[in-house]
Design a protein around this motif. Structure first.
Motif, mmCIF file in Angstrom:
data_model
loop_
_atom_site.group_PDB
_atom_site.id
_atom_site.type_symbol
_atom_site.label_atom_id
_atom_site.label_comp_id
_atom_site.label_asym_id
_atom_site.label_seq_id
_atom_site.Cartn_x
_atom_site.Cartn_y
_atom_site.Cartn_z
ATOM 1 N N MET A 29 28.694 -5.989 60.250
ATOM 2 C CA MET A 29 27.329 -5.499 60.138
ATOM 3 C C MET A 29 27.340 -3.984 59.984
ATOM 4 S SD MET A 29 24.190 -6.590 62.697
ATOM 5 C CE MET A 29 23.443 -8.147 62.309
ATOM 6 N N THR A 30 26.643 -3.475 58.965
ATOM 7 C CA THR A 30 26.437 -2.033 58.846
ATOM 8 C C THR A 30 25.216 -1.641 59.655
ATOM 9 O OG1 THR A 30 24.975 -2.230 56.933
ATOM 10 C CG2 THR A 30 27.362 -2.110 56.496
ATOM 11 N N TYR A 31 25.009 -0.328 59.776
ATOM 12 C CA TYR A 31 23.830 0.137 60.512
ATOM 13 C C TYR A 31 22.548 -0.364 59.854
ATOM 14 C CZ TYR A 31 20.505 3.285 62.744
ATOM 15 O OH TYR A 31 19.432 3.796 63.429
ATOM 16 N N GLU A 32 22.462 -0.289 58.533
ATOM 17 C CA GLU A 32 21.276 -0.760 57.823
ATOM 18 C C GLU A 32 21.076 -2.254 58.035
ATOM 19 O OE1 GLU A 32 18.925 0.928 56.337
ATOM 20 O OE2 GLU A 32 19.954 2.780 56.957
ATOM 21 N N GLN A 33 22.151 -3.012 58.030
ATOM 22 C CA GLN A 33 22.041 -4.447 58.281
ATOM 23 C C GLN A 33 21.559 -4.729 59.704
ATOM 24 O OE1 GLN A 33 26.074 -5.476 57.213
ATOM 25 N NE2 GLN A 33 25.473 -6.332 55.224
ATOM 26 N N ALA A 34 22.014 -3.900 60.652
ATOM 27 C CA ALA A 34 21.552 -4.048 62.034
ATOM 28 C C ALA A 34 20.056 -3.793 62.131
ATOM 29 C CB ALA A 34 22.320 -3.094 62.950
ATOM 30 N N LEU A 35 19.572 -2.753 61.442
ATOM 31 C CA LEU A 35 18.137 -2.458 61.454
ATOM 32 C C LEU A 35 17.340 -3.577 60.797
ATOM 33 C CD1 LEU A 35 17.996 1.366 60.603
ATOM 34 C CD2 LEU A 35 17.980 0.257 62.843
ATOM 35 N N PHE B 245 26.337 1.310 67.211
ATOM 36 C CA PHE B 245 25.066 0.597 67.360
ATOM 37 C C PHE B 245 25.123 -0.728 66.599
ATOM 38 C CE2 PHE B 245 20.793 -0.517 65.971
ATOM 39 C CZ PHE B 245 20.035 -0.357 67.120
ATOM 40 N N ALA B 246 25.586 -0.651 65.342
ATOM 41 C CA ALA B 246 25.688 -1.863 64.527
ATOM 42 C C ALA B 246 26.638 -2.874 65.166
ATOM 43 C CB ALA B 246 26.162 -1.500 63.119
ATOM 44 N N GLU B 247 27.742 -2.387 65.714
ATOM 45 C CA GLU B 247 28.703 -3.274 66.373
ATOM 46 C C GLU B 247 28.070 -3.980 67.570
ATOM 47 O OE1 GLU B 247 33.037 -3.090 68.679
ATOM 48 O OE2 GLU B 247 32.016 -1.244 68.079
ATOM 49 N N ALA B 248 27.285 -3.227 68.344
ATOM 50 C CA ALA B 248 26.641 -3.813 69.528
ATOM 51 C C ALA B 248 25.607 -4.859 69.134
ATOM 52 C CB ALA B 248 25.998 -2.712 70.364
ATOM 53 N N ILE B 249 24.827 -4.574 68.104
ATOM 54 C CA ILE B 249 23.831 -5.540 67.635
ATOM 55 C C ILE B 249 24.527 -6.778 67.058
ATOM 56 C CG2 ILE B 249 21.968 -5.946 65.983
ATOM 57 C CD1 ILE B 249 21.160 -4.134 68.305
ATOM 58 N N ASP B 250 25.581 -6.574 66.285
ATOM 59 C CA ASP B 250 26.306 -7.696 65.674
ATOM 60 C C ASP B 250 26.945 -8.579 66.744
ATOM 61 O OD1 ASP B 250 27.200 -9.161 63.438
ATOM 62 O OD2 ASP B 250 29.162 -8.195 63.540
ATOM 63 N N HIS B 251 27.529 -7.941 67.741
ATOM 64 C CA HIS B 251 28.132 -8.686 68.854
ATOM 65 C C HIS B 251 27.071 -9.543 69.543
ATOM 66 C CE1 HIS B 251 30.860 -9.381 72.269
ATOM 67 N NE2 HIS B 251 29.799 -9.193 73.042
ATOM 68 N N ALA C 115 22.461 -2.947 74.421
ATOM 69 C CA ALA C 115 22.691 -1.716 75.181
ATOM 70 C C ALA C 115 23.596 -1.984 76.372
ATOM 71 C CB ALA C 115 21.357 -1.128 75.645
ATOM 72 N N PHE C 116 23.353 -3.067 77.077
ATOM 73 C CA PHE C 116 24.206 -3.404 78.219
ATOM 74 C C PHE C 116 25.665 -3.592 77.769
ATOM 75 C CE2 PHE C 116 20.395 -5.523 80.579
ATOM 76 C CZ PHE C 116 19.945 -4.273 80.969
ATOM 77 N N PHE C 117 25.849 -4.249 76.623
ATOM 78 C CA PHE C 117 27.203 -4.424 76.079
ATOM 79 C C PHE C 117 27.822 -3.075 75.714
ATOM 80 C CE2 PHE C 117 29.574 -4.512 72.038
ATOM 81 C CZ PHE C 117 30.720 -5.159 72.463
ATOM 82 N N TYR C 118 27.038 -2.213 75.068
ATOM 83 C CA TYR C 118 27.556 -0.912 74.647
ATOM 84 C C TYR C 118 27.989 -0.078 75.856
ATOM 85 C CZ TYR C 118 27.638 3.858 72.831
ATOM 86 O OH TYR C 118 28.018 5.137 72.514
#
Length: 428
Positions: A1-7, A95-101, A127-130
Motif C-alpha cells: 500500500m502506498t500513502y495515496e492508497q492508504a488515504l 502510515f501506509a504500512e500501519a493502515i495496510d497491516h 496508531a496503536f500498531f505504529y
C-alpha cells in the motif's frame, strides 16, 4: 500500500460514518494481538483543551527521556499528524504500512462475519500498531468523541485526564451537562488516577465515578492551583502548586487564560506519573511545557496583517478565543474569516465571538457538514459582513478588509483552520 492508497482506503470507509461502541475495535485489536497493551498510556478527554493538553503532556514525557507516542484527531493538514512519536508525525510510508497491516485484519473480520469497522476505528488500531512497532514507552491518547463509547476507550491507562465538560455532541452524548459528563467519565478505569478541571455537575459525576472505581481524583483549585503570571505575544508564564508541593514558574507557548488551566492539568498529571516514573522531574516538566506547540490553537502568524488561526468550534472555545484576542491585541480591529459546521451551535459561537465593531467574511469549511455561508451571514450583527464561496477567496477578501493594525482571525472550525493554514503558509 502506498500513502495515496492508504488515504483512498480510509476515504472508502467514510460511508460507514460515526458509530459509537467498542465491539468492533475490540474484535479488531484482539485479532491484531492487542498492540495497545505493549506500552503505557495516558487517556485524555474533555470538551475543550484536550488536544492542547495532549500535546503538552507528550512534550513533557519526551523531555523526560521517554519515547512517547501521541494520537490526536482531527488533523489540520494531513492524516500523518494524527499519530506522532516524540513530536514527529508518522512518515507517509510508515502510515501506509500501519493502515495496510490493519486492513488485513479488517478483511479477516469481515470474512468471519464481523461488522465493518469505521474509519476512526481503523485509524485508532493502526496508531496503536505504529506505536508498538516504534517501541514507545508511553502513548498519550486523545479521545475522538465523548469517551465511554469512543474507540480509544479500549486502553487501560496509567492516568486519565478530563480537561472540562460543557455542552457538545448533544446528538450522541446527551442533551445535558450531566449526560455528557457520564460519557467523559467513561474513560475512568478501576484504580487509575484522574486529573480534571471540571466543575459543577460535571465534577459531581466524575467524583462519583472515581468513588465507584476506587480511583484517586485530583481537582483544579482543590488539589492543585494555577495562577497567571504574565503574557507576551509569543508565550505566557504561570505558577503551579500541587499536593506534592510548589512547582514554581512555567513558561508555555500556548496563549490564553484557558491554557493556564490546561497546563496546570498537565503539571498535576506529570507529578502523579512521577511517583512511579523517576525520569519525570519538575525540570523536565518545565522544559517540556516550554517547547510544546499545538498548531491551529491561537497560532499567530506575523505579517501585515497579523493572522491568528484558532479552531474554536463551540461557544466555550469561541469565548476563550475572544478573550485571548482582547488580551493579546487590546483595542485592535478584528477581521474574522468565519466558517462553521452546520451541526455545531452556530448561534452560540457567533454570540461568543463576534462584536458589532468587527468585520466578518463567512466561508464554508472544507467539510461535507459545512454550514452554508448565506445561512450564517444574516445571523451576524457586525459592522460589515461578507460572504465568499471558497476559503481562498474569503482569505483574499478578508486580507483586503484588514486595514491598518487589524488582526485577521480565522476561526469557527478545525476544518477551516487546517485548509486556511495551508494557504496562509504558502503565501507567507
Amino acid at each position: 500500500m502506498t500513502y495515496e492508497q492508504a488515504l483512498n482506503y480510509l476515504a472508502s470507509l467514510g460511508k460507514f460514518g460515526i458509530s459509537l461502541g467498542l465491539k468492533r475495535v475490540e474484535n479488531l485489536l484482539d485479532r491484531m494481538g492487542h498492540p495497545e497493551r505493549s506500552y503505557k498510556t495516558i487517556h485524555i478527554t474533555g470538551t475543550n483543551g484536550k488536544g492542547s493538553a495532549t500535546a503538552m503532556l507528550t512534550a513533557v514525557l519526551t523531555a523526560s527521556g521517554l519515547k512517547t507516542g501521541m494520537y490526536t484527531s482531527p488533523h489540520l493538514i494531513d492524516y500523518t499528524e494524527r499519530m506522532a512519536v516524540d513530536g514527529r508525525p508518522v512518515p507517509p510510508g510508515a502510515f501506509a504500512e500501519a493502515i495496510d497491516h490493519t486492513r488485513r485484519f479488517v478483511e479477516e473480520m469481515i470474512r468471519a462475519g464481523g461488522e465493518q469497522p469505521t474509519e476512526f476505528e481503523v485509524l485508532t488500531a493502526a496508531a496503536f500498531f505504529y506505536f508498538a512497532k516504534a517501541g514507545v514507552d508511553y502513548a498519550v491518547i486523545e479521545v475522538g468523541l465523548g469517551g465511554l463509547l469512543d474507540s480509544t476507550n479500549v486502553v487501560v491507562p496509567e492516568l486519565a485526564m478530563i480537561t472540562n465538560v460543557t455542552l457538545e455532541h448533544t446528538d450522541r452524548c446527551g442533551a445535558t451537562i450531566r449526560e455528557i459528563a457520564v460519557h467523559k467519565a467513561g474513560i475512568i478505569k478501576a484504580g487509575v488516577p484522574v486529573v480534571t478541571a471540571a466543575q459543577g455537575e460535571a465534577l459531581d459525576v466524575i467524583r462519583q465515578a472515581c468513588i465507584d472505581t476506587a480511583s484517586s481524583l485530583y481537582v483544579l483549585d482543590e488539589d492543585f492551583y494555577a495562577e497567571f503570571a504574565g503574557m507576551t505575544v509569543t508565550s505566557q508564564d504561570i505558577t503551579v502548586k500541587t499536593v506534592y508541593g510548589d512547582c514554581g514558574l512555567f513558561r508555555i507557548n500556548l496563549l490564553g487564560h484557558h491554557q493556564v488551566k490546561n497546563a496546570a492539568i498537565v503539571v498535576m498529571a506529570a507529578m502523579v506519573l512521577s511517583r512511579g516514573e523517576p525520569r519525570i522531574t519538575v525540570n523536565a516538566i518545565r522544559d517540556g511545557l516550554a517547547g510544546a506547540v499545538w498548531p491551529g490553537r491561537f497560532e499567530i502568524i506575523p505579517g501585515n496583517p497579523v493572522i491568528v488561526i484558532d479552531g474554536a468550534h463551540n461557544p466555550d472555545g469561541a469565548a476563550a478565543l475572544r478573550r485571548t484576542l482582547d488580551d493579546v491585541f487590546p483595542g485592535r480591529p478584528v477581521v474574522f474569516l468565519l466558517g462553521i459546521l452546520r451541526d455545531k451551535d452556530v448561534d452560540g459561537i457567533i454570540a461568543a465571538l463576534i462584536r458589532e465593531e468587527d468585520t466578518v467574511v463567512v466561508v464554508p469549511p472544507l467539510s461535507e457538514r459545512a454550514a452554508e455561508p448565506e445561512e450564517i451571514a444574516p445571523k451576524i450583527k457586525a459592522r460589515q459582513v461578507e460572504v465568499s464561496r471558497s476559503i481562498a477567496a474569503g482569505l483574499e477578501k478578508a486580507g483586503e478588509l484588514a486595514h491598518g493594525n487589524s488582526v485577521l482571525c480565522i476561526a469557527g472550525s478545525l476544518y477551516l483552520a487546517g485548509e486556511a493554514r495551508k494557504i496562509v503558509k504558502k503565501i507567507k
